[in-house]
Design a protein around this motif. Structure first.
Motif, PDB file in Angstrom:
ATOM      1  N   LYS A 179      34.247  51.514  54.105  1.00 18.92           N
ATOM      2  CA  LYS A 179      34.018  52.458  52.898  1.00 18.92           C
ATOM      3  C   LYS A 179      33.748  50.946  51.805  1.00 18.92           C
ATOM      4  N   VAL A 180      32.562  51.364  50.986  1.00 19.05           N
ATOM      5  CA  VAL A 180      31.885  50.319  50.292  1.00 19.05           C
ATOM      6  C   VAL A 180      32.086  50.799  48.746  1.00 19.05           C
ATOM      7  N   TYR A 181      32.536  50.172  47.763  1.00 20.83           N
ATOM      8  CA  TYR A 181      32.537  50.689  46.476  1.00 20.83           C
ATOM      9  C   TYR A 181      31.720  49.847  45.676  1.00 20.83           C
ATOM     10  N   ARG A 182      31.082  50.294  44.711  1.00 22.87           N
ATOM     11  CA  ARG A 182      30.337  49.481  43.534  1.00 22.87           C
ATOM     12  C   ARG A 182      31.041  49.080  42.473  1.00 22.87           C
ATOM     13  N   VAL A 183      31.057  47.908  42.219  1.00 20.68           N
ATOM     14  CA  VAL A 183      31.637  47.191  41.247  1.00 20.68           C
ATOM     15  C   VAL A 183      30.945  46.223  40.475  1.00 20.68           C
TER      16      VAL A 183
ATOM     17  N   ALA B  14      33.141  42.800  35.733  1.00 23.12           N
ATOM     18  CA  ALA B  14      34.319  43.105  34.765  1.00 23.12           C
ATOM     19  C   ALA B  14      35.623  43.714  35.737  1.00 23.12           C
ATOM     20  N   ASP B  15      35.204  44.133  36.814  1.00 17.71           N
ATOM     21  CA  ASP B  15      36.406  44.823  37.736  1.00 17.71           C
ATOM     22  C   ASP B  15      37.059  43.615  38.573  1.00 17.71           C
ATOM     23  N   TRP B  16      36.957  42.328  38.288  1.00 22.91           N
ATOM     24  CA  TRP B  16      37.669  41.425  38.987  1.00 22.91           C
ATOM     25  C   TRP B  16      39.023  41.494  38.689  1.00 22.91           C
ATOM     26  N   PRO B  17      39.567  41.435  37.335  1.00 18.97           N
ATOM     27  CA  PRO B  17      40.819  41.321  37.116  1.00 18.97           C
ATOM     28  C   PRO B  17      41.690  42.625  37.861  1.00 18.97           C
ATOM     29  N   GLY B  18      41.090  43.741  37.758  1.00 16.34           N
ATOM     30  CA  GLY B  18      41.702  44.939  38.647  1.00 16.34           C
ATOM     31  C   GLY B  18      41.785  44.811  39.902  1.00 16.34           C
ATOM     32  N   PHE B  19      40.632  43.947  40.592  1.00 13.54           N
ATOM     33  CA  PHE B  19      40.838  43.536  41.959  1.00 13.54           C
ATOM     34  C   PHE B  19      41.882  42.660  42.274  1.00 13.54           C
ATOM     35  N   VAL B  20      42.267  41.638  41.428  1.00  9.19           N
ATOM     36  CA  VAL B  20      43.163  41.013  41.755  1.00  9.19           C
ATOM     37  C   VAL B  20      44.435  41.351  41.726  1.00  9.19           C
TER      38      VAL B  20
ATOM     39  N   TYR C 208      45.164  44.645  42.034  1.00  7.88           N
ATOM     40  CA  TYR C 208      45.152  45.469  43.279  1.00  7.88           C
ATOM     41  C   TYR C 208      45.903  44.731  44.614  1.00  7.88           C
ATOM     42  N   PHE C 209      45.394  43.622  44.593  1.00  8.95           N
ATOM     43  CA  PHE C 209      45.722  42.738  45.770  1.00  8.95           C
ATOM     44  C   PHE C 209      47.272  42.511  45.489  1.00  8.95           C
ATOM     45  N   ASP C 210      47.655  41.661  44.270  1.00 14.05           N
ATOM     46  CA  ASP C 210      49.042  41.438  44.067  1.00 14.05           C
ATOM     47  C   ASP C 210      50.170  42.756  44.258  1.00 14.05           C
ATOM     48  N   ASN C 211      49.587  43.984  44.018  1.00 20.42           N
ATOM     49  CA  ASN C 211      50.387  45.100  44.229  1.00 20.42           C
ATOM     50  C   ASN C 211      50.407  45.576  45.983  1.00 20.42           C
ATOM     51  N   ARG C 212      49.163  45.234  46.487  1.00 20.73           N
ATOM     52  CA  ARG C 212      49.490  45.698  48.212  1.00 20.73           C
ATOM     53  C   ARG C 212      50.297  44.794  48.897  1.00 20.73           C
ATOM     54  N   GLU C 213      50.426  43.401  48.394  1.00 19.89           N
ATOM     55  CA  GLU C 213      51.508  42.747  49.105  1.00 19.89           C
ATOM     56  C   GLU C 213      52.696  43.196  49.103  1.00 19.89           C
ATOM     57  N   SER C 214      53.242  43.953  48.151  1.00 17.77           N
ATOM     58  CA  SER C 214      54.630  44.528  47.960  1.00 17.77           C
ATOM     59  C   SER C 214      54.442  46.056  48.283  1.00 17.77           C
ATOM     60  N   ASN C 215      53.465  46.443  47.796  1.00 18.42           N
ATOM     61  CA  ASN C 215      53.466  47.976  48.151  1.00 18.42           C
ATOM     62  C   ASN C 215      51.995  48.304  48.916  1.00 18.42           C
TER      63      ASN C 215
ATOM     64  N   PRO D 157      47.610  52.462  45.123  1.00 16.47           N
ATOM     65  CA  PRO D 157      46.437  53.003  45.015  1.00 16.47           C
ATOM     66  C   PRO D 157      45.166  52.190  44.716  1.00 16.47           C
ATOM     67  N   LEU D 158      44.022  52.621  45.059  1.00 12.47           N
ATOM     68  CA  LEU D 158      42.689  51.873  44.679  1.00 12.47           C
ATOM     69  C   LEU D 158      42.369  51.964  43.303  1.00 12.47           C
ATOM     70  N   PRO D 159      41.735  50.908  42.541  1.00 15.61           N
ATOM     71  CA  PRO D 159      41.458  51.038  41.249  1.00 15.61           C
ATOM     72  C   PRO D 159      40.353  52.160  41.167  1.00 15.61           C
ATOM     73  N   GLY D 160      39.754  52.391  39.773  1.00 13.88           N
ATOM     74  CA  GLY D 160      38.930  53.496  39.729  1.00 13.88           C
ATOM     75  C   GLY D 160      37.353  52.979  40.341  1.00 13.88           C
ATOM     76  N   TRP D 161      37.304  52.447  41.451  1.00 13.48           N
ATOM     77  CA  TRP D 161      36.018  52.183  41.731  1.00 13.48           C
ATOM     78  C   TRP D 161      35.030  53.186  42.097  1.00 13.48           C
ATOM     79  N   THR D 162      33.837  53.045  42.070  1.00 14.21           N
ATOM     80  CA  THR D 162      32.927  54.226  42.457  1.00 14.21           C
ATOM     81  C   THR D 162      32.541  53.961  43.878  1.00 14.21           C
TER      82      THR D 162
END
Length: 288
Positions: A55-59, A62-68, A70-77, A81-86
């Motif tokens: 799966k490829v999402y266009r970003v 400005a989406d970098w903070p949301g990406f970081v 997301y990874f912090d959350n995935r470690e424990s959860n 859910p994915l951020p609102g990437w296209t």
């Protein structure tokens, strides 16, 4: 490259493993950069998988903070859910497993971006599903990478107060003297050496990043969580004895010098001062 892989045997003795970059990405190895002039492919490694879902999402930068985050959350959860990437594409790639050898599957990132500069998040995962209480679940976590298709290379050097950002062209290594570089709320143009200098914040920001842009091309240097350091002067000692080995009862002659290292200002060695008091003690090899 979307790598950092692990392999293990299931109950039937078969190896089942898909590349798992999450652990690396969580500590900052979070972007792959491909020179725009080259054939730009991301590679996924797997063992004994017949197919992979890509799966490829266009970003954008400005989406970098949301990406970081997301990874912090995935470690424990793991089900974060994915951020609102296209979503740009969602395909299943057939793999021809070669026994217990690593199989490399290429993801045509530049082609998916239309050959133009840009940023994408690429997620490669197994089409198989594993129970969460199985070790195979964790060893087959999706591989997630922030991918950049750019001609801009960014390097940074940081001291206790400033960040020096250097931009070069990835195609030939030449300096980029007309780039716009952004760090936090600051924005500066590169000088004749391709350099832009920024003051560091008092406290670090986990999602901070550096962005360099030129025309429609941009690149980011993620995980730029820098902050000012506290530097104080230090006492530097140098001492010696009249000889290195003594018999019991002999007197040891000790001589020494102490100087102030002015680390907080000009980094020089200076006298401590006429009114300074020096205290010292000596221990033997047994600490007595």
């Amino acid at each position: 490259w979307i790598t950092d892989v692990a392999a293990s045997l299931d109950d039937g003795g078969a190896v089942r493993s898909v590349s798992n970059a999450l652990r690396c990405l969580a500590i900052g190895i979070a972007d792959a950069v491909f020179p725009e002039s080259l054939t730009s492919n991301g590679g996924a490694l797997s063992i004994s998988h017949d197919e992979l879902r890509v799966k490829v999402y266009r970003v954008s930068p400005a989406d970098w903070p949301g990406f970081v985050k997301y990874f912090d959350n995935r470690e424990s959860n793991p089900d974060a859910p994915l951020p609102g990437w296209t979503e740009f594409s969602d395909t299943t790639v057939v793999v021809s497993p070669d026994g217990l050898r690593w199989d490399e599957t290429f993801v045509p990132v530049a082609e998916l971006l239309g050959g133009a500069p840009g940023h994408a998040v690429v997620i490669v995962e197994s089409t198989r599903r594993f129970a969460k209480d199985s070790s195979l679940y964790w060893q087959n976590r999706p591989s997630v990478s922030w991918v950049q298709n750019t001609t801009i290379g960014i390097d940074a050097m940081v001291d206790n107060g400033k960040a020096l950002v250097w931009t070069t062209d990835l195609r030939d290594g030449s300096l980029i003297t007309d780039a716009t570089v952004s760090y936090r709320t600051d924005q500066k143009a590169t000088d004749a050496d391709g350099v832009a200098t920024f003051d560091l914040p008092a406290t670090f920001e986990p999602s901070a990043y550096v962005m360099a842009s030129r025309g429609d091309d941009s690149a980011i240097l993620g995980s730029a969580y820098w902050s000012k350091g506290i530097v104080t002067d230090q006492a530097r000692w140098h001492s010696l004895t009249d000889r290195g080995t003594y018999r019991p009862g002999e007197t040891a002659q000790v001589k020494g010098w102490v100087r102030r290292f002015t680390a907080s200002t000009d980094g020089q060695l200076r006298l401590i001062g006429d009114d300074a008091v020096v205290a010292w003690f000596v221990n033997d090899a047994q600490g007595v």
